[in-house]
Design a protein around this motif. Structure first.
Motif, short mmCIF file in Angstrom:
data_model
loop_
_atom_site.label_atom_id
_atom_site.label_comp_id
_atom_site.label_asym_id
_atom_site.label_seq_id
_atom_site.Cartn_x
_atom_site.Cartn_y
_atom_site.Cartn_z
N ALA A 181 9.11 -8.97 12.70
CA ALA A 181 10.49 -8.48 13.42
C ALA A 181 11.06 -7.50 12.14
O ALA A 181 10.75 -7.81 10.92
CB ALA A 181 11.22 -9.66 13.62
N GLU A 182 11.61 -6.55 12.57
CA GLU A 182 12.20 -5.71 11.94
C GLU A 182 13.65 -5.60 11.91
O GLU A 182 14.14 -5.70 13.07
CB GLU A 182 11.59 -4.27 12.18
CG GLU A 182 10.16 -4.01 11.87
CD GLU A 182 9.74 -2.72 12.30
OE1 GLU A 182 10.63 -1.74 12.84
OE2 GLU A 182 8.93 -2.36 11.61
N LEU A 183 14.59 -5.46 10.76
CA LEU A 183 15.93 -5.64 10.68
C LEU A 183 16.25 -4.21 10.08
O LEU A 183 15.63 -3.50 9.14
CB LEU A 183 16.31 -6.82 9.78
CG LEU A 183 16.06 -7.85 10.23
CD1 LEU A 183 16.36 -8.93 9.16
CD2 LEU A 183 16.87 -8.17 11.74
N VAL A 195 4.51 -16.19 4.74
CA VAL A 195 5.42 -15.39 4.93
C VAL A 195 5.58 -14.15 4.27
O VAL A 195 5.31 -14.57 3.10
CB VAL A 195 6.91 -16.26 4.86
CG1 VAL A 195 8.16 -15.30 5.17
CG2 VAL A 195 6.77 -17.67 5.86
N VAL A 196 5.83 -13.08 4.89
CA VAL A 196 5.83 -11.96 4.13
C VAL A 196 7.06 -11.14 4.48
O VAL A 196 7.38 -10.87 5.75
CB VAL A 196 4.63 -11.00 4.60
CG1 VAL A 196 4.42 -9.89 3.78
CG2 VAL A 196 3.19 -11.91 4.05
N ILE A 197 7.64 -10.35 3.57
CA ILE A 197 9.01 -9.73 3.77
C ILE A 197 8.87 -8.45 2.99
O ILE A 197 8.52 -8.46 1.87
CB ILE A 197 10.17 -10.69 3.47
CG1 ILE A 197 11.51 -9.79 3.80
CG2 ILE A 197 10.25 -11.20 2.03
CD1 ILE A 197 12.77 -10.52 3.78
N SER A 198 9.00 -7.33 3.49
CA SER A 198 8.93 -6.00 2.92
C SER A 198 10.16 -5.18 3.19
O SER A 198 10.66 -5.39 4.26
CB SER A 198 7.47 -5.41 3.18
OG SER A 198 7.41 -5.09 4.44
N ARG A 199 10.39 -4.15 2.46
CA ARG A 199 11.40 -3.32 2.57
C ARG A 199 10.87 -1.87 2.72
O ARG A 199 10.08 -1.43 1.71
CB ARG A 199 12.39 -3.71 1.60
CG ARG A 199 13.48 -2.34 1.57
CD ARG A 199 14.55 -2.90 0.52
NE ARG A 199 13.71 -2.51 -1.00
CZ ARG A 199 14.16 -1.94 -1.79
NH1 ARG A 199 15.51 -1.22 -1.71
NH2 ARG A 199 13.70 -1.82 -2.95
N ASP A 200 11.45 -1.03 3.42
CA ASP A 200 10.96 0.45 3.19
C ASP A 200 12.21 1.42 3.66
O ASP A 200 13.42 0.78 3.56
CB ASP A 200 9.89 1.10 4.13
CG ASP A 200 10.32 0.90 5.57
OD1 ASP A 200 11.26 0.71 6.06
OD2 ASP A 200 9.15 0.84 6.23
N PHE A 201 12.16 2.66 3.77
CA PHE A 201 13.61 3.25 4.14
C PHE A 201 14.05 2.98 5.42
O PHE A 201 15.18 3.17 5.66
CB PHE A 201 13.33 4.90 3.97
CG PHE A 201 12.73 5.46 2.41
CD1 PHE A 201 13.86 5.25 1.63
CD2 PHE A 201 11.41 5.62 2.34
CE1 PHE A 201 13.44 5.62 0.36
CE2 PHE A 201 11.06 6.08 0.93
CZ PHE A 201 11.96 6.13 -0.03
N GLY A 226 0.77 -1.06 0.02
CA GLY A 226 -0.09 0.06 0.03
C GLY A 226 0.74 1.00 -0.01
O GLY A 226 0.39 2.14 -0.44
N THR A 227 2.02 1.41 0.39
CA THR A 227 3.07 2.32 0.48
C THR A 227 3.81 2.23 -0.58
O THR A 227 4.67 3.41 -0.83
CB THR A 227 3.90 2.31 1.77
OG1 THR A 227 4.73 1.15 1.87
CG2 THR A 227 2.88 2.24 3.05
N GLY A 228 3.71 1.65 -1.44
CA GLY A 228 4.69 1.30 -2.53
C GLY A 228 5.99 0.56 -2.38
O GLY A 228 6.87 0.54 -3.21
N ALA A 229 6.06 0.16 -1.24
CA ALA A 229 7.40 -0.52 -0.96
C ALA A 229 7.42 -1.96 -1.44
O ALA A 229 6.44 -2.39 -1.43
CB ALA A 229 7.56 -0.75 0.61
N PRO A 230 8.53 -2.42 -1.97
CA PRO A 230 8.67 -3.81 -2.62
C PRO A 230 8.51 -4.96 -1.46
O PRO A 230 8.79 -4.74 -0.34
CB PRO A 230 9.98 -3.79 -3.33
CG PRO A 230 10.86 -2.73 -2.49
CD PRO A 230 9.64 -1.87 -1.90
N GLY A 231 7.93 -6.09 -2.03
CA GLY A 231 7.61 -7.14 -0.99
C GLY A 231 7.51 -8.41 -1.58
O GLY A 231 7.41 -8.47 -3.02
N ARG A 247 11.37 -5.66 7.15
CA ARG A 247 10.24 -6.22 8.00
C ARG A 247 9.76 -7.77 7.44
O ARG A 247 9.44 -8.07 6.20
CB ARG A 247 8.93 -5.46 8.05
CG ARG A 247 7.87 -6.16 9.05
CD ARG A 247 6.58 -5.42 9.34
NE ARG A 247 6.91 -4.34 10.35
CZ ARG A 247 5.90 -4.12 11.01
NH1 ARG A 247 4.72 -4.41 10.98
NH2 ARG A 247 6.21 -3.11 12.00
N ILE A 248 10.01 -8.71 8.51
CA ILE A 248 9.75 -10.12 8.10
C ILE A 248 8.43 -10.27 9.06
O ILE A 248 8.35 -10.23 10.06
CB ILE A 248 10.82 -11.01 8.33
CG1 ILE A 248 12.15 -10.70 7.83
CG2 ILE A 248 10.54 -12.40 8.32
CD1 ILE A 248 13.36 -11.40 8.24
#
Length: 138
Positions: A131-133, A72-78, A10-15, A82-83
């Protein structure tokens, strides 16, 4: 075979997301998904922490829920990566503090130690434990 579905959120972040059967073998497939995503995003330095975290979250879903499948969902933002592991159980995760001789019960302690933050979100149909890395593996 692993099916990857790269999708904008929804934020345009890849996942990436994958639905897996709720079996012990799902942890290995989840680690491969995390490794693939981190490699695609040039974030290989997060690989050890990401693999350990997703293994623990998947194992918790396998051992403590009755869902036939998990996601299992993994996404990335600035801010980082997040896993998340999605299941249909309303039971919330609980950190345990086992004694030194216990053979299990340390999973969420490990997740907390390896992540910048972790938690869960209740949904009408179940929950997402995440969890966030950030940065160099934390």
């Amino acid at each position: 075979m692993i099916t990857k579905s790269a999708r904008p959120t929804g934020t345009g972040a890849p996942g990436y997301a994958q639905t897996l059967p709720r079996t012990p073998e799902a942890a290995g497939r989840a680690r491969l998904l995390v490794s693939t995503a981190l490699s695609a995003w040039d974030k290989e330095e997060l690989g050890y922490a990401g693999s350990q975290i997703v293994s623990e979250l998947v194992n918790n879903a396998v051992n403590h829920t009755r869902s036939s499948a998990i996601q299992v969902v993994i996404s990335r933002d600035f801010n980082g990566v997040r896993i998340g592991v999605v299941d249909r159980s309303q039971d919330t995760p609980k950190v345990r503090y086992p004694d030194e001789n216990a053979e299990s019960g340390r999973g969420l302690l490990l997740v907390a130690a390896l992540s910048a933050a972790w938690g869960y979100e209740r949904k009408q149909w179940g929950k997402v434990v995440w969890a966030e890395l950030a940065g160099e593996g934390k």
